[in-house]
Design an enzyme around this catalytic site. Structure first.
Site, PDB file in Angstrom:
ATOM      1  N   ASP A   6      17.522  47.715  -5.353  1.00 31.11           N
ATOM      2  CA  ASP A   6      18.724  46.885  -5.303  1.00 31.11           C
ATOM      3  C   ASP A   6      19.586  47.366  -4.149  1.00 31.11           C
ATOM      4  O   ASP A   6      20.129  48.467  -4.186  1.00 31.11           O
ATOM      5  CB  ASP A   6      19.482  47.001  -6.631  1.00 31.11           C
ATOM      6  CG  ASP A   6      20.895  46.440  -6.535  1.00 31.11           C
ATOM      7  OD1 ASP A   6      21.109  45.499  -5.755  1.00 31.11           O
ATOM      8  OD2 ASP A   6      21.788  46.953  -7.261  1.00 31.11           O
ATOM      9  N   VAL A   7      19.702  46.545  -3.105  1.00 32.55           N
ATOM     10  CA  VAL A   7      20.543  46.874  -1.968  1.00 32.55           C
ATOM     11  C   VAL A   7      21.923  46.290  -2.207  1.00 32.55           C
ATOM     12  O   VAL A   7      22.122  45.075  -2.115  1.00 32.55           O
ATOM     13  CB  VAL A   7      19.949  46.328  -0.653  1.00 32.55           C
ATOM     14  CG1 VAL A   7      20.860  46.680   0.517  1.00 32.55           C
ATOM     15  CG2 VAL A   7      18.555  46.884  -0.428  1.00 32.55           C
ATOM     16  N   ASN A   9      26.364  46.427  -1.721  1.00 30.48           N
ATOM     17  CA  ASN A   9      27.288  46.426  -0.586  1.00 30.48           C
ATOM     18  C   ASN A   9      27.600  47.833  -0.093  1.00 30.48           C
ATOM     19  O   ASN A   9      27.967  48.024   1.069  1.00 30.48           O
ATOM     20  CB  ASN A   9      28.590  45.724  -0.982  1.00 30.48           C
ATOM     21  CG  ASN A   9      28.395  44.232  -1.153  1.00 30.48           C
ATOM     22  OD1 ASN A   9      27.883  43.565  -0.268  1.00 30.48           O
ATOM     23  ND2 ASN A   9      28.782  43.709  -2.303  1.00 30.48           N
ATOM     24  N   THR A  10      27.468  48.824  -0.979  1.00 29.68           N
ATOM     25  CA  THR A  10      27.828  50.186  -0.592  1.00 29.68           C
ATOM     26  C   THR A  10      26.661  51.153  -0.678  1.00 29.68           C
ATOM     27  O   THR A  10      26.517  52.022   0.175  1.00 29.68           O
ATOM     28  CB  THR A  10      28.980  50.721  -1.464  1.00 29.68           C
ATOM     29  OG1 THR A  10      28.609  50.617  -2.851  1.00 29.68           O
ATOM     30  CG2 THR A  10      30.244  49.909  -1.234  1.00 29.68           C
ATOM     31  N   TYR A  87      24.265  25.423 -11.248  1.00 28.46           N
ATOM     32  CA  TYR A  87      25.311  25.700 -10.267  1.00 28.46           C
ATOM     33  C   TYR A  87      25.427  24.515  -9.323  1.00 28.46           C
ATOM     34  O   TYR A  87      24.413  23.947  -8.885  1.00 28.46           O
ATOM     35  CB  TYR A  87      24.910  26.947  -9.485  1.00 28.46           C
ATOM     36  CG  TYR A  87      26.031  27.838  -9.002  1.00 28.46           C
ATOM     37  CD1 TYR A  87      27.080  28.208  -9.836  1.00 28.46           C
ATOM     38  CD2 TYR A  87      26.006  28.350  -7.698  1.00 28.46           C
ATOM     39  CE1 TYR A  87      28.084  29.065  -9.390  1.00 28.46           C
ATOM     40  CE2 TYR A  87      27.008  29.209  -7.241  1.00 28.46           C
ATOM     41  CZ  TYR A  87      28.041  29.550  -8.095  1.00 28.46           C
ATOM     42  OH  TYR A  87      29.023  30.398  -7.655  1.00 28.46           O
ATOM     43  N   GLY A  94      24.044  34.003  -5.283  1.00 28.94           N
ATOM     44  CA  GLY A  94      23.407  35.238  -4.830  1.00 28.94           C
ATOM     45  C   GLY A  94      22.158  35.575  -5.630  1.00 28.94           C
ATOM     46  O   GLY A  94      22.121  35.397  -6.854  1.00 28.94           O
ATOM     47  N   ASP A  96      21.037  38.376  -6.397  1.00 22.64           N
ATOM     48  CA  ASP A  96      21.305  39.419  -7.379  1.00 22.64           C
ATOM     49  C   ASP A  96      21.861  38.819  -8.671  1.00 22.64           C
ATOM     50  O   ASP A  96      21.487  39.246  -9.778  1.00 22.64           O
ATOM     51  CB  ASP A  96      22.265  40.463  -6.807  1.00 22.64           C
ATOM     52  CG  ASP A  96      23.552  39.871  -6.252  1.00 22.64           C
ATOM     53  OD1 ASP A  96      23.578  38.658  -5.961  1.00 22.64           O
ATOM     54  OD2 ASP A  96      24.533  40.627  -6.106  1.00 22.64           O
ATOM     55  N   ARG A  97      22.704  37.813  -8.562  1.00 18.21           N
ATOM     56  CA  ARG A  97      23.245  37.145  -9.746  1.00 18.21           C
ATOM     57  C   ARG A  97      22.145  36.375 -10.476  1.00 18.21           C
ATOM     58  O   ARG A  97      22.123  36.336 -11.717  1.00 18.21           O
ATOM     59  CB  ARG A  97      24.384  36.207  -9.359  1.00 18.21           C
ATOM     60  CG  ARG A  97      25.604  36.937  -8.781  1.00 18.21           C
ATOM     61  CD  ARG A  97      26.671  35.975  -8.301  1.00 18.21           C
ATOM     62  NE  ARG A  97      27.296  35.268  -9.422  1.00 18.21           N
ATOM     63  CZ  ARG A  97      28.129  34.239  -9.269  1.00 18.21           C
ATOM     64  NH1 ARG A  97      28.415  33.793  -8.045  1.00 18.21           N
ATOM     65  NH2 ARG A  97      28.658  33.653 -10.322  1.00 18.21           N
ATOM     66  N   THR A 120      31.288  46.329  -6.098  1.00 16.16           N
ATOM     67  CA  THR A 120      32.273  46.098  -5.042  1.00 16.16           C
ATOM     68  C   THR A 120      33.117  44.878  -5.386  1.00 16.16           C
ATOM     69  O   THR A 120      34.347  44.895  -5.282  1.00 16.16           O
ATOM     70  CB  THR A 120      31.573  45.905  -3.689  1.00 16.16           C
ATOM     71  OG1 THR A 120      30.779  47.064  -3.412  1.00 16.16           O
ATOM     72  CG2 THR A 120      32.586  45.735  -2.577  1.00 16.16           C
TER      73      THR A 120
END
Length: 244
Positions: A6-7, A9-10, A87, A94, A96-97, A120
């Protein structure tokens, strides 16, 4: 064995799975990606696949370095997911979502699910008991709230996360901690309360880097799992294999 990555934001989080069991979890900086994956593969030489939810700002080539020893998979919107995406702008949702929503469906069938990812940014994703993804909300996470107060005011200091001593901050520092942390908790509980008013047969899943800090402060009963995305990656990939 499967290596999930999992990449964020930080930071980057990774885990090695054998079946549904996580053998070990890892957290490291983006600049350490190649070195850390090499270390993981030496420790777990039976890994056959690497599955990534998002490459963020890291080039795919950084992963493709390992093509000679692993099958590399980047999950995309075109893959099979165990829910109907309602949606309004499905391509902007995203990945990830989407993976979190898939994990919620696969782990908690036939329930209304609210997945709260406190990183984040904090994201709220709702999937109903009929496996329809309906949407949710996005707002700044804890770190962004501290940073915005510092960056957009003349004199407020840049603070790091700390539990407030009291609701009534008796100094600027304590007032900031109270505002950020308590405001954040009130926001989450408020969202949960609103969903509970509309839906029954309900489960709340709290994940992300700040999940453990928040879990004991929320009034609502939740299922807290800071590694839920990594678990969901493994399960979503297996679902993709079974349904392609």
């Amino acid at each position: 064995m499967i290596l999930t990555v999992d990449v964020g934001n930080t930071r980057i989080k990774a885990a090695v799975f054998e079946g549904d069991t996580a053998l070990e979890n890892f957290v490291f900086e983006k600049k350490e990606l190649e070195k850390k994956i090499e270390i993981i593969l030496k420790k777990f030489p039976d890994c056959t696949d690497l599955v990534a939810a998002s490459v963020g700002q890291i080039e795919k080539e950084a992963f493709l370095t390992f093509e000679n020893v692993l099958k590399i998979h980047f999950l995309t919107h075109e893959d099979a997911f165990p829910f109907a995406n309602k949606y309004a702008t499905p391509k902007t949702l995203g990945i990830d979502r989407m993976v979190l929503a898939a994990g919620a469906v696969l782990q908690f069938p036939q329930k209304n699910r609210l997945v709260i990812d406190a990183g984040t940014c904090i994201t709220y994703d709702f999937i109903d008991e009929n496996d329809n993804y309906l949407g949710g909300a996005i707002s700044p996470g804890l770190r962004l709230r501290y940073e915005s107060m510092h960056n957009f005011t003349a004199r407020l200091p840049l603070l790091t996360l700390e539990a407030p001593v009291s609701y009534i901050g008796n100094s600027t520092t304590q007032a900031m901690h109270s505002g950020v942390v308590n405001g954040f908790v009130y926001e989450i509980d408020g969202f949960i309360d609103e969903y509970r008013r509309q839906f029954s047969n309900f489960i709340i899943i709290l994940t992300g880097g700040d999940a453990e800090f928040l879990a004991k402060r929320l009034k609502n009963t939740i299922f807290a799992n800071s590694n839920f995305l990594l678990e969901s990656l493994s399960q979503t990939y297996q679902y993709k294999i079974d349904n392609d």
